[in-house]
Design an enzyme around this catalytic site. Sequence first.
Site, short mmCIF file in Angstrom:
data_model
loop_
_atom_site.label_atom_id
_atom_site.label_comp_id
_atom_site.label_asym_id
_atom_site.label_seq_id
_atom_site.Cartn_x
_atom_site.Cartn_y
_atom_site.Cartn_z
N CYS A 81 -10.00 -11.45 -5.75
CA CYS A 81 -11.21 -10.84 -6.31
C CYS A 81 -11.11 -10.61 -7.81
O CYS A 81 -12.08 -10.20 -8.44
CB CYS A 81 -11.53 -9.53 -5.60
N CYS A 110 -8.01 -3.65 -1.35
CA CYS A 110 -7.97 -2.72 -2.49
C CYS A 110 -6.91 -1.65 -2.29
O CYS A 110 -6.22 -1.27 -3.24
CB CYS A 110 -9.34 -2.04 -2.69
#
Lengths: 174, 137
Positions: free
Chosen positions: B38, B107
């Site tokens: 990402c 994340c």
Amino acid sequence: RALQPPGPRPDLFRLMDCDRSFRLDAQQLQRRFRSLQRAVHPDRFGQRPPKEQYYSEQHSSLINKAYRTLLNPLSRGLYLLELNGVEPAQETDCDADSAFLTEIMEINEKLAEPKNQDSLEEIETLIKVKQEELTKEVTAAFERDDLQEAKKLLAKMKYFANLEDKLKNKKIPS
Amino acid sequence: GDAVLCQVVDHYENPRNVGSLDRNAKNVGTGLVGAPACGDVMKLQVEVDENGKIVDARFKTFGCGSAIASSSLATEWVKGKTVDEALKIKNTDIAKELCLPPVKLHCSMLAEDAIKAALADYKLKQDPKKEEPEKKA
């Protein structure tokens, strides 16, 4: 003679009449895109049965997707990896990439500061130059069939793609 | 049994400990990590006292809200812990605390990796200089 739905799992390169290669003739792609859209665009199927209208929407969507995917070097590269059964990079980048990550961090920090138009343009130029460099390296990697190297380089391109998006958002007048 | 409350902490809206510590200080460990899928980057720093306890932490994250929240929470959690205790912080704990959806689990992994990288950097800096081996009499 009725319009049929798109086939399952179409090869986007084949659909756009392009060689399955990272090197791409953008103009040829664009021509093919326009001519395909002319043929399948839903506007042309307004008088046809609902099923065909639906299929034409699917075709049109697919052609848009193929065009977007192949036009952009990052998405084109990742798609090529996918076709070759190579997963895009997932592992966290750390020690080995410290110099690169530091650079990305610094550019991000510069972008985050409220700045004038000139410094934004400087950053924009820097990002463009880096993206061009990486695109060249990716082209070379694919050409010698070094998919692992291509994968690493495409990961770097992703960071710069994010920076490019952030910069675009900065330039939009609020 | 007890209801499991998902603490919707406002690490998204009001991240804590944003900033930097002096990376050149001997008792500061700096971790710099990135998520290639990402394109998020995360810098996490810890300040450790002479007893091996983390007394301060800062982060700078450029990425999605979940990445920012994960690193904010990470800096909160490492404070007051020893280096070894902080190494035990797992991404699953972070994800659970923040109620991260499946697509954002990476994340929390990035935050765990950032903690580990910062602590590894700190430990490396504490390595005593190599001395000449003493000759046995």
